[in-house]
Design an enzyme around this catalytic site. Structure first.
Site, short mmCIF file in Angstrom:
data_model
loop_
_atom_site.label_atom_id
_atom_site.label_comp_id
_atom_site.label_asym_id
_atom_site.label_seq_id
_atom_site.Cartn_x
_atom_site.Cartn_y
_atom_site.Cartn_z
N HIS A 1 32.63 78.74 1.91
CA HIS A 1 33.42 77.62 2.43
C HIS A 1 32.52 76.58 3.11
O HIS A 1 32.77 75.38 3.04
CB HIS A 1 34.44 78.10 3.47
CG HIS A 1 35.74 78.57 2.88
ND1 HIS A 1 36.54 77.77 2.10
CD2 HIS A 1 36.40 79.76 2.98
CE1 HIS A 1 37.63 78.44 1.74
NE2 HIS A 1 37.57 79.66 2.25
N CYS B 1 42.71 83.40 -0.42
CA CYS B 1 42.16 82.40 0.49
C CYS B 1 43.33 81.64 1.12
O CYS B 1 44.27 81.27 0.42
CB CYS B 1 41.26 81.45 -0.28
SG CYS B 1 40.54 80.16 0.76
N LEU B 2 43.25 81.40 2.42
CA LEU B 2 44.33 80.68 3.11
C LEU B 2 44.46 79.25 2.60
O LEU B 2 45.50 78.63 2.76
CB LEU B 2 44.08 80.68 4.62
CG LEU B 2 44.11 82.07 5.29
CD1 LEU B 2 43.69 81.97 6.75
CD2 LEU B 2 45.47 82.73 5.16
N GLY C 1 39.58 86.03 7.57
CA GLY C 1 38.48 85.11 7.84
C GLY C 1 38.96 83.67 7.75
O GLY C 1 39.97 83.38 7.11
N HIS D 1 32.51 85.00 1.14
CA HIS D 1 33.64 84.08 0.97
C HIS D 1 33.60 82.96 2.02
O HIS D 1 33.74 81.78 1.69
CB HIS D 1 34.95 84.88 1.05
CG HIS D 1 36.20 84.06 0.88
ND1 HIS D 1 37.04 84.20 -0.21
CD2 HIS D 1 36.74 83.09 1.64
CE1 HIS D 1 38.04 83.34 -0.08
NE2 HIS D 1 37.89 82.66 1.03
N GLU D 2 33.39 83.34 3.28
CA GLU D 2 33.42 82.34 4.36
C GLU D 2 32.18 81.44 4.32
O GLU D 2 32.29 80.24 4.56
CB GLU D 2 33.54 83.01 5.74
CG GLU D 2 34.80 83.84 5.94
CD GLU D 2 36.09 83.13 5.53
OE1 GLU D 2 36.17 81.89 5.66
OE2 GLU D 2 37.01 83.81 5.06
N GLN E 1 38.19 74.66 6.70
CA GLN E 1 39.60 74.95 6.41
C GLN E 1 40.56 74.38 7.47
O GLN E 1 41.76 74.33 7.24
CB GLN E 1 39.83 76.46 6.30
CG GLN E 1 39.18 77.06 5.06
CD GLN E 1 39.49 78.54 4.95
OE1 GLN E 1 38.84 79.36 5.60
NE2 GLN E 1 40.48 78.89 4.16
#
Ligand code: NI
Length: 169
Positions: free
Chosen positions: A139, A93-94, A46, A135-136, A51
């Site tokens: 963000h 997480c990226l 995701g 999670h997304e 991000q």
């Protein structure tokens, strides 16, 4: 399409509450395509627009890399309709490279969102997809997974991060 630079903690854009998308023109289409390519290149399951430095309420999710039968999901202006149960999941997480932590999330969720053309959709999810959605969407509200762990674990993360930064890692 282009692979965009992924912003990492403690970049300020990650702490911002992202703005709703009001038009679905070429710029949004290009951003969705670029985010998708960036997610696959990373690789990740995701990616949210903040991000890649864009404070807009857009996220892409594809859990098929984890073996699930599920097409690419493009979520614009997503909102939770329901949250049920509790699940603990090891998340990464990226924007937090080389860090994972167990995070408590709702086990099942229902989300209403717009697709990339602005059409209203709803999805019900559980397990990995439910976790990815939470999670997304976090963000988009300026929250990272480290905001969802205990204060003690968060302090530990911050100390480790500060130390790694000092040693130039
Ligand atoms: Ni993330």
């Amino acid at each position: 399409m282009a692979v965009l630079e992924i912003r990492k903690y403690p970049d300020k854009v990650l702490k911002q509450k992202a703005a709703p998308v009001a038009s679905f023109g070429e710029d949004v289409q290009r951003l969705v395509d670029d985010m998708t390519e960036t997610m696959y290149a990373a690789p990740g399951v995701g990616l949210a627009a903040p991000q890649v430095g864009v404070a807009k309420r857009i996220a892409v999710i594809d859990i098929s890399t984890k073996g699930a039968q599920m097409p690419l999901l493009v979520l614009i202006n997503p909102v939770f309709l329901r949250k049920e149960g509790v699940i603990e999941f090891e998340e990464g997480c990226l924007s937090l490279p080389e860090y994972t932590a167990k995070v408590e999330r709702a086990e099942k969720v229902a989300v209403r969102f717009l697709d990339r053309k602005g059409k209203q959709m709803e999805i019900e999810a559980e397990g990995l997809l439910a976790v990815a959605l939470q999670h997304e969407i976090d963000h988009l509200d300026g929250f990272l997974l480290i905001d969802r762990i205990s204060p003690i674990k968060r302090e530990f993360f911050k100390k480790k991060f500060a130390k790694a930064r000092k040693s130039g890692k």
